[in-house]
Design an enzyme around this catalytic site. Structure first.
Site, PDB file in Angstrom:
ATOM      1  CD  GLU A  71      -3.766  -2.304   7.206  1.00  0.00           C
ATOM      2  OE1 GLU A  71      -2.630  -2.527   6.772  1.00  0.00           O
ATOM      3  OE2 GLU A  71      -4.416  -1.282   6.928  1.00  0.00           O
ATOM      4  CB  SER A 104       4.811  -1.745  12.115  1.00  0.00           C
ATOM      5  OG  SER A 104       4.467  -0.379  12.287  1.00  0.00           O
ATOM      6  N   GLY A 147       2.653  -1.133   4.255  1.00  0.00           N
ATOM      7  CA  GLY A 147       2.768   0.284   3.903  1.00  0.00           C
ATOM      8  C   GLY A 147       4.218   0.665   3.650  1.00  0.00           C
ATOM      9  N   GLY A 148       4.846   1.234   4.664  1.00  0.00           N
ATOM     10  CA  GLY A 148       6.208   1.751   4.537  1.00  0.00           C
ATOM     11  C   GLY A 148       7.180   0.805   3.855  1.00  0.00           C
ATOM     12  CD  GLU A 180      -3.058   5.648   6.598  1.00  0.00           C
ATOM     13  OE1 GLU A 180      -2.993   5.695   5.355  1.00  0.00           O
ATOM     14  OE2 GLU A 180      -2.183   5.116   7.316  1.00  0.00           O
ATOM     15  CG  ASN A 231      -1.747   1.217   1.388  1.00  0.00           C
ATOM     16  OD1 ASN A 231      -1.836   2.030   0.474  1.00  0.00           O
ATOM     17  ND2 ASN A 231      -2.376   1.377   2.551  1.00  0.00           N
ATOM     18  CD1 TRP A 232       3.539   0.973  -2.998  1.00  0.00           C
ATOM     19  CD2 TRP A 232       3.438   2.186  -4.891  1.00  0.00           C
ATOM     20  NE1 TRP A 232       4.178   0.269  -3.990  1.00  0.00           N
ATOM     21  CE2 TRP A 232       4.136   0.988  -5.167  1.00  0.00           C
ATOM     22  CE3 TRP A 232       3.248   3.102  -5.927  1.00  0.00           C
ATOM     23  CZ2 TRP A 232       4.647   0.691  -6.438  1.00  0.00           C
ATOM     24  CZ3 TRP A 232       3.744   2.806  -7.186  1.00  0.00           C
ATOM     25  CH2 TRP A 232       4.444   1.608  -7.437  1.00  0.00           C
ATOM     26  CE  LYS A 233      -0.274   3.286   4.691  1.00  0.00           C
ATOM     27  NZ  LYS A 233      -0.252   3.395   6.144  1.00  0.00           N
ATOM     28  CG  HIS A 273      -5.925   2.129   5.011  1.00  0.00           C
ATOM     29  ND1 HIS A 273      -5.528   3.084   5.916  1.00  0.00           N
ATOM     30  CD2 HIS A 273      -4.913   1.229   4.935  1.00  0.00           C
ATOM     31  CE1 HIS A 273      -4.311   2.777   6.350  1.00  0.00           C
ATOM     32  NE2 HIS A 273      -3.917   1.653   5.770  1.00  0.00           N
ATOM     33  N   GLY A 280       2.209   2.273  10.752  1.00  0.00           N
ATOM     34  CA  GLY A 280       3.217   3.334  10.629  1.00  0.00           C
ATOM     35  C   GLY A 280       3.885   3.710  11.945  1.00  0.00           C
TER      36      GLY A 280
END
Ligand code: PGA
Length: 251
Positions: free
Chosen positions: A168, A214, A235-236, A98, A9-11, A96, A174
């Site tokens: 999640e 994470s 993500g990251g 966010e 998930n590049w966001k 998600h 994150g």
């Protein structure tokens, strides 16, 4: 049997050129490898068509990170599920945390998005998870249960069978703070049981439930070794092939 999936998930990261470059690098890294999971990358909308045409989509699936809750029309700035599908993307990340927190996406809105995604033959990667206060109050089970019930349990069995779930915990996203393998297994098993009660053991057994928050090269193997953890939403650590490949290879 259910699939193992590692989805990035590049966001809101990478401009178009950087995104295409990253997708190509991943494509190259996977070229002559056989891996034990499906690989998906979730890019910003504007990257989708270019990324699809830059990679072997038999090896890497492409996901949008959202879609509209309306089919088409006067909704300035929105991108419909049909538009996402027309790029060649096969998945859409929905719900998600966010999107729920910053863009006020309610269970009702998400229900519409899921329906439209399915109607356009996109596979929803549907995210659920509790915030820290809910975990501390031991409410995480009821929170994820109602997130699933409110947005997904009106689906027919046939449609539910097309859903990928991603658990999640919001406190792990994150933050560098991962759920332990035991915490993940405990709630994934609970999620599967919740699905089984509604749709039966077969459907529940065939539902892929990913862990997100994470997840990285250092903890992926332990997390994925749990019987009810069928992969990760990353993500990251999906923003570089050096970090993402070891997670894919954790299977
Ligand atoms: P993270 O994000 O891996 O950077 O914690 C996961 C996600 O939000 O999907």
């Amino acid at each position: 049997m259910r699939k193992n999936i590692v989805a990035g998930n590049w966001k809101m990261n990478k401009n178009l050129q950087e995104g295409v470059e990253l997708a190509k690098e991943l494509n190259e890294a996977l070229k002559n490898k056989s891996v034990n999971c499906d690989v998906v990358i979730g890019t910003p909308f504007i990257h989708l068509a270019s990324v699809v045409s830059s990679i072997d989509t038999n090896k890497i699936g492409v996901a949008a990170q959202n879609c509209a809750d309306k089919g088409s029309g006067a909704y300035t700035g929105e991108v419909s599920a049909a538009m996402v599908a027309s790029t060649g993307a096969g998945y859409v990340i929905l719900g998600h945390s966010e999107r729920r927190a910053y863009y006020h996406e309610t269970p009702e809105i998400l229900k519409e998005k899921v329906k439209l995604a399915l109607a356009n033959e996109l596979t929803p990667i549907f995210c659920i998870g509790e915030v820290l206060e809910e975990r501390e109050a031991n409410k995480h089970f009821e929170v994820v249960k109602s997130q699933i019930e409110e947005s997904l349990f009106e689906l027919s069995t046939e449609d539910f069978a097309k859903i990928v779930l991603a658990y999640e915990p919001v406190w792990a996203i994150g933050t560098g703070k991962t759920a332990t393998a035991d915490q993940a297994q405990e709630i994934h098993a609970f999620i599967r049981k919740t699905v089984a009660k509604k749709y039966g053991e077969d459907i529940a057994d065939n539902t892929s439930i990913l862990y997100g928050g994470s997840c990285n090269a250092g903890n992926a193997k332990e997390l994925f070794s749990n019987p009810d953890v069928d992969g990760g939403l990353i993500g990251g650590a999906s923003l570089g092939v050096d970090k993402f490949m070891p997670i894919i290879e954790a299977f």
